[in-house]
Motif scaffolding. Structure first.
Motif, mmCIF file in Angstrom:
data_model
loop_
_atom_site.group_PDB
_atom_site.id
_atom_site.type_symbol
_atom_site.label_atom_id
_atom_site.label_comp_id
_atom_site.label_asym_id
_atom_site.label_seq_id
_atom_site.Cartn_x
_atom_site.Cartn_y
_atom_site.Cartn_z
ATOM 1 N N LEU A 124 0.832 -1.201 0.000
ATOM 2 C CA LEU A 124 0.000 0.000 0.000
ATOM 3 C C LEU A 124 0.868 1.253 0.000
ATOM 4 C CD1 LEU A 124 -2.448 1.797 0.221
ATOM 5 C CD2 LEU A 124 -2.667 1.172 2.630
ATOM 6 N N LEU A 125 1.670 1.446 1.029
ATOM 7 C CA LEU A 125 2.467 2.664 1.154
ATOM 8 C C LEU A 125 3.929 2.341 0.886
ATOM 9 C CD1 LEU A 125 0.839 4.161 4.385
ATOM 10 C CD2 LEU A 125 0.220 4.606 1.995
ATOM 11 N N ARG A 126 4.523 3.069 -0.050
ATOM 12 C CA ARG A 126 5.916 2.821 -0.437
ATOM 13 C C ARG A 126 6.729 4.109 -0.317
ATOM 14 N NH1 ARG A 126 6.137 -1.332 -5.091
ATOM 15 N NH2 ARG A 126 4.003 -2.045 -5.439
ATOM 16 N N SER A 127 8.006 3.938 0.007
ATOM 17 C CA SER A 127 8.970 5.030 -0.030
ATOM 18 C C SER A 127 10.317 4.423 -0.383
ATOM 19 C CB SER A 127 9.045 5.742 1.326
ATOM 20 O OG SER A 127 9.779 4.962 2.254
ATOM 21 N N PRO A 128 11.347 5.230 -0.601
ATOM 22 C CA PRO A 128 12.656 4.644 -0.877
ATOM 23 C C PRO A 128 13.175 3.765 0.259
ATOM 24 C CG PRO A 128 12.627 6.946 -1.548
ATOM 25 C CD PRO A 128 11.341 6.686 -0.818
ATOM 26 N N GLN A 129 12.690 3.995 1.493
ATOM 27 C CA GLN A 129 13.198 3.251 2.646
ATOM 28 C C GLN A 129 12.289 2.108 3.104
ATOM 29 O OE1 GLN A 129 12.674 6.737 2.855
ATOM 30 N NE2 GLN A 129 14.752 7.132 2.129
ATOM 31 N N LEU A 130 11.010 2.139 2.719
ATOM 32 C CA LEU A 130 10.033 1.265 3.384
ATOM 33 C C LEU A 130 8.860 0.969 2.461
ATOM 34 C CD1 LEU A 130 9.095 0.039 6.185
ATOM 35 C CD2 LEU A 130 7.970 2.255 6.585
ATOM 36 N N THR A 131 8.334 -0.249 2.591
ATOM 37 C CA THR A 131 7.062 -0.599 1.952
ATOM 38 C C THR A 131 6.177 -1.262 3.001
ATOM 39 O OG1 THR A 131 8.015 -0.898 -0.248
ATOM 40 C CG2 THR A 131 5.910 -1.973 0.184
ATOM 41 N N LEU A 132 4.945 -0.775 3.122
ATOM 42 C CA LEU A 132 3.980 -1.348 4.058
ATOM 43 C C LEU A 132 2.823 -1.967 3.295
ATOM 44 C CD1 LEU A 132 3.685 1.488 6.764
ATOM 45 C CD2 LEU A 132 5.084 -0.577 6.875
ATOM 46 N N THR A 133 2.433 -3.178 3.674
ATOM 47 C CA THR A 133 1.243 -3.804 3.108
ATOM 48 C C THR A 133 -0.006 -3.177 3.717
ATOM 49 O OG1 THR A 133 1.106 -5.482 4.818
ATOM 50 C CG2 THR A 133 2.497 -5.990 2.892
ATOM 51 N N TYR A 134 -1.162 -3.566 3.182
ATOM 52 C CA TYR A 134 -2.418 -3.090 3.768
ATOM 53 C C TYR A 134 -2.518 -3.510 5.229
ATOM 54 C CZ TYR A 134 -4.497 -1.176 -0.479
ATOM 55 O OH TYR A 134 -4.772 -0.383 -1.571
ATOM 56 N N ALA A 135 -2.137 -4.739 5.552
ATOM 57 C CA ALA A 135 -2.225 -5.211 6.937
ATOM 58 C C ALA A 135 -1.256 -4.456 7.835
ATOM 59 C CB ALA A 135 -1.943 -6.711 6.992
ATOM 60 N N GLU A 136 -0.041 -4.249 7.363
ATOM 61 C CA GLU A 136 0.939 -3.507 8.169
ATOM 62 C C GLU A 136 0.512 -2.059 8.342
ATOM 63 O OE1 GLU A 136 4.938 -6.021 6.874
ATOM 64 O OE2 GLU A 136 4.218 -4.365 5.621
ATOM 65 N N THR A 137 -0.060 -1.483 7.300
ATOM 66 C CA THR A 137 -0.571 -0.114 7.407
ATOM 67 C C THR A 137 -1.672 -0.048 8.448
ATOM 68 O OG1 THR A 137 -0.022 0.375 5.099
ATOM 69 C CG2 THR A 137 -1.687 1.761 6.139
ATOM 70 N N ARG A 138 -2.596 -1.011 8.411
ATOM 71 C CA ARG A 138 -3.688 -0.981 9.383
ATOM 72 C C ARG A 138 -3.160 -1.068 10.803
ATOM 73 N NH1 ARG A 138 -8.943 -4.862 10.502
ATOM 74 N NH2 ARG A 138 -7.356 -6.469 10.807
ATOM 75 N N GLU A 139 -2.191 -1.936 11.041
ATOM 76 C CA GLU A 139 -1.669 -2.058 12.406
ATOM 77 C C GLU A 139 -1.069 -0.742 12.887
ATOM 78 O OE1 GLU A 139 1.826 -4.296 14.919
ATOM 79 O OE2 GLU A 139 0.932 -5.376 13.226
ATOM 80 N N ARG A 140 -0.293 -0.089 12.022
ATOM 81 C CA ARG A 140 0.322 1.178 12.437
ATOM 82 C C ARG A 140 -0.726 2.269 12.631
ATOM 83 N NH1 ARG A 140 6.440 1.960 10.296
ATOM 84 N NH2 ARG A 140 7.050 -0.246 10.236
ATOM 85 N N VAL A 141 -1.718 2.315 11.738
ATOM 86 C CA VAL A 141 -2.812 3.285 11.887
ATOM 87 C C VAL A 141 -3.545 3.042 13.202
ATOM 88 C CG1 VAL A 141 -5.092 3.911 10.976
ATOM 89 C CG2 VAL A 141 -3.118 3.769 9.436
ATOM 90 N N ASP A 142 -3.838 1.783 13.517
ATOM 91 C CA ASP A 142 -4.573 1.461 14.743
ATOM 92 C C ASP A 142 -3.783 1.856 15.988
ATOM 93 O OD1 ASP A 142 -6.602 0.538 13.201
ATOM 94 O OD2 ASP A 142 -6.437 -1.569 13.796
#
Length: 543
Positions: free
Chosen positions: A59-77
């Motif tokens: 879902l979210l990408r940068s030069p340093q990091l890529t987060l999946t939908y599940a990883e994004t949800r955990e961090r958002v929560d």
């Protein structure tokens, strides 16, 4: 509102315009009929993980990091949990967001709305005096700020002691007081606030092309409705898309294009590190397999030679909005990439694009047709629809609309339920809409109506011109004359010979009365942070 509000802090709800000044809302398409209780973040993130099988998709990408939908949800929560459990914020509280486009900014925005709070995102270049205006208007209880941008926010807080009770920062992962470290102590699951569909999701401050910004109110229903219109029917966003671009997440063009629309489609977003330039942007688009790009016409023009030289084989969609797209820029990009640019007009007040066309539907010289879910017409000063081919003022109605918070300009924007974005258009016999100018930017010279963007488009086709802006200058004899403010390409000289060459170029390509009788050469044009040309500033220098 049929579902009860979950926002116990009614600050924004109680400062909405009077009901008789609201636009009418149309939800004619089946996909626009949402439940009375819905939360954007839950709809876009929880359902992606739990119901749509997208948990492991990036879902979210940068030069340093890529987060999946599940990883994004955990961090958002975890961030939402921190805001509610540790800072003791309550639904309806405003949270000021300050940062450029980054994973941290995206996570924070999603956490704010999931917790039932109101996101008040600000452009990263705003200074303390401008932030004070936002603080005075929105009265945020807390702020989440990129660590690199704290200084101006702290200066603003000093001028308004006690108004922003809590400030947390992101972007400094080694700091134990970084939001990521603080939120990591929270549970990995946060139950979304049961917001009513018409509870407030964000206050969007207009980008300032006409001076003092206004605070636009958008609900959870508004943002979801926008997802179901232009991205579905025109862009045709797909799960395999990789999206990037330049518009800030603090601007609704960026928030839609670079966060909520990709999430709606199951796609991913790549946020390049700032600062970047046209060449590095092209290289990163190639490297990361970008399929969809959002930016303003000026940046496409600057990227074109690099795109031609380097190539972006995965690129399919190139979205231009934020200001008028000159046909010269459209053709330059098409020659460089083979891609027909997707133009559109939207407004902060409407959340996103409501007139647009893509692919084979594109008609040269037109922005496009009305987006499914909306209706549009061209009207006179009394609101009566004018004949096709006649210049008038644009009026729009649909599932989103303008509601300013405590602003007398509401009555000017909405008339009899229709939104009036302030643009002069004509509609042709094939239902295409042709942009002319902002309705207060029309140049009336010796009885002729001339749209500045048409003259700009013509000038941009001259090989010596890099950028330009065209405005009307008061004149005793003609009422107004057309004045062009021009940035020349490197190696070109702004002398009387160049003035004559540009005037002759305009006379030979469009009606001769549209040529600029005065041309001023400058090194840079005044633009907003979102890339829009500030014509009002050009006019201030044409006494």
């Amino acid at each position: 509102m049929t579902a009860p509000s979950a926002q116990t802090d009614r600050f924004v709800l109680d400062r909405m315009p009077p009901r008789d000044q609201w636009p009418a809302f149309r939800y004619d398409l089946p996909e626009l009929r949402f439940p009375d209780q819905v939360n954007i973040a839950s709809r876009l993130l929880d359902e992606a993980v739990e119901n749509k099988g997208w948990a492991d998709r990036p879902l979210l990408r940068s030069p340093q990091l890529t987060l999946t939908y599940a990883e994004t949800r955990e961090r958002v929560d975890r961030i939402a949990g921190y805001l509610i459990n540790e800072l003791k914020l309550e639904p309806g509280n405003r949270v000021l967001l300050r940062g450029g486009n980054s994973i941290g900014m995206a996570l924070s925005w999603l956490a704010i709305v999931k917790a039932g709070l109101v996101a008040v995102a600000t452009m990263p270049l705003l200074r303390a005096a401008e932030l004070v205006q936002v603080i005075d208007k929105g009265q945020p209880a807390a702020a989440i700020c990129d660590a690199r941008l704290l200084s101006e926010l702290e200066l603003a807080r000093e001028k308004r002691p006690g108004m922003v009770r809590h400030v947390v920062h992101f972007g400094s992962p080694d700091d134990p007081q970084d939001l990521g470290a603080l939120a990591a102590r929270q549970p990995p699951l946060f139950r979304a606030c049961p917001t009513a569909a018409d509870d407030i999701a964000l206050l969007a401050f207009t980008s300032g092309t006409t001076g003092m910004p206004k605070a636009v109110v958008h609900t959870h229903r508004d943002v979801l409705a926008a997802c179901e219109c232009w991205p579905r029917h025109v862009l045709k966003a797909a799960p395999d898309d990789v999206v990037t671009g330049s518009p800030p997440l603090a601007f609704t063009f960026g928030l839609g294009g670079l966060l909520v629309f990709p999430m709606w489609a199951g796609a991913s977003v790549y946020y390049p590190d700032a600062p970047y330039n046209p060449e590095t942007m092209v290289r990163q688009m190639r490297e990361h397999g970008v399929t969809t790009c959002y930016t303003a016409p000026t940046f496409y023009r600057q990227m074109a030679p690099h795109a031609k030289a380097i190539g972006i084989p995965t690129l399919r969609h190139c979205v231009s909005a934020g200001e008028a797209l000159p046909d010269a820029t459209r053709q330059l990009w098409k020659e460089a990439t083979g891609i027909e640019m997707l133009d559109g007009i939207g407004a902060t007040e409407m959340f996103h694009i409501f007139i647009s066309s893509a692919g084979a539907e594109v008609k040269r010289g037109a922005i496009g047709k009305v987006v499914p879910g909306y209706q549009a017409k061209v009207v006179d000063d009394e609101g009566r629809e004018v004949p096709r081919g006649t210049i008038g003022k644009l009026a729009v109605i649909g599932p989103t609309g303008c509601r300013y918070m405590e602003d007398q300009r509401q009555a000017k924007y909405v008339h009899e339920g229709w939104n009036h974005p302030g643009d002069a258009f004509l509609q042709d016999e094939e239902d295409y809409f042709h942009y002319q100018a902002r309705d207060d930017d029309m140049i009336i010279t010796a009885g002729y109506n001339v749209g500045g963007p048409e003259v700009e488009d013509c000038l941009l086709a001259h090989p010596a011109v890099a950028e330009c802006g065209v405005v009307g200058k008061p004149d005793e004899e003609r009422g107004m004359i057309i004045k062009a403010v021009v940035v020349l390409k490197a190696g070109q000289t702004g002398d009387p010979a160049m003035v004559k060459a540009l005037q002759d170029h305009v006379k030979s390509h469009i009606a001769p009365y549209k040529y600029p009788r005065e041309i001023e050469f400058v090194t840079v044009l005044p633009r907003t942070e979102t890339g829009k040309l500030q014509r009002f500033r050009l006019r201030q220098h044409t006494p």
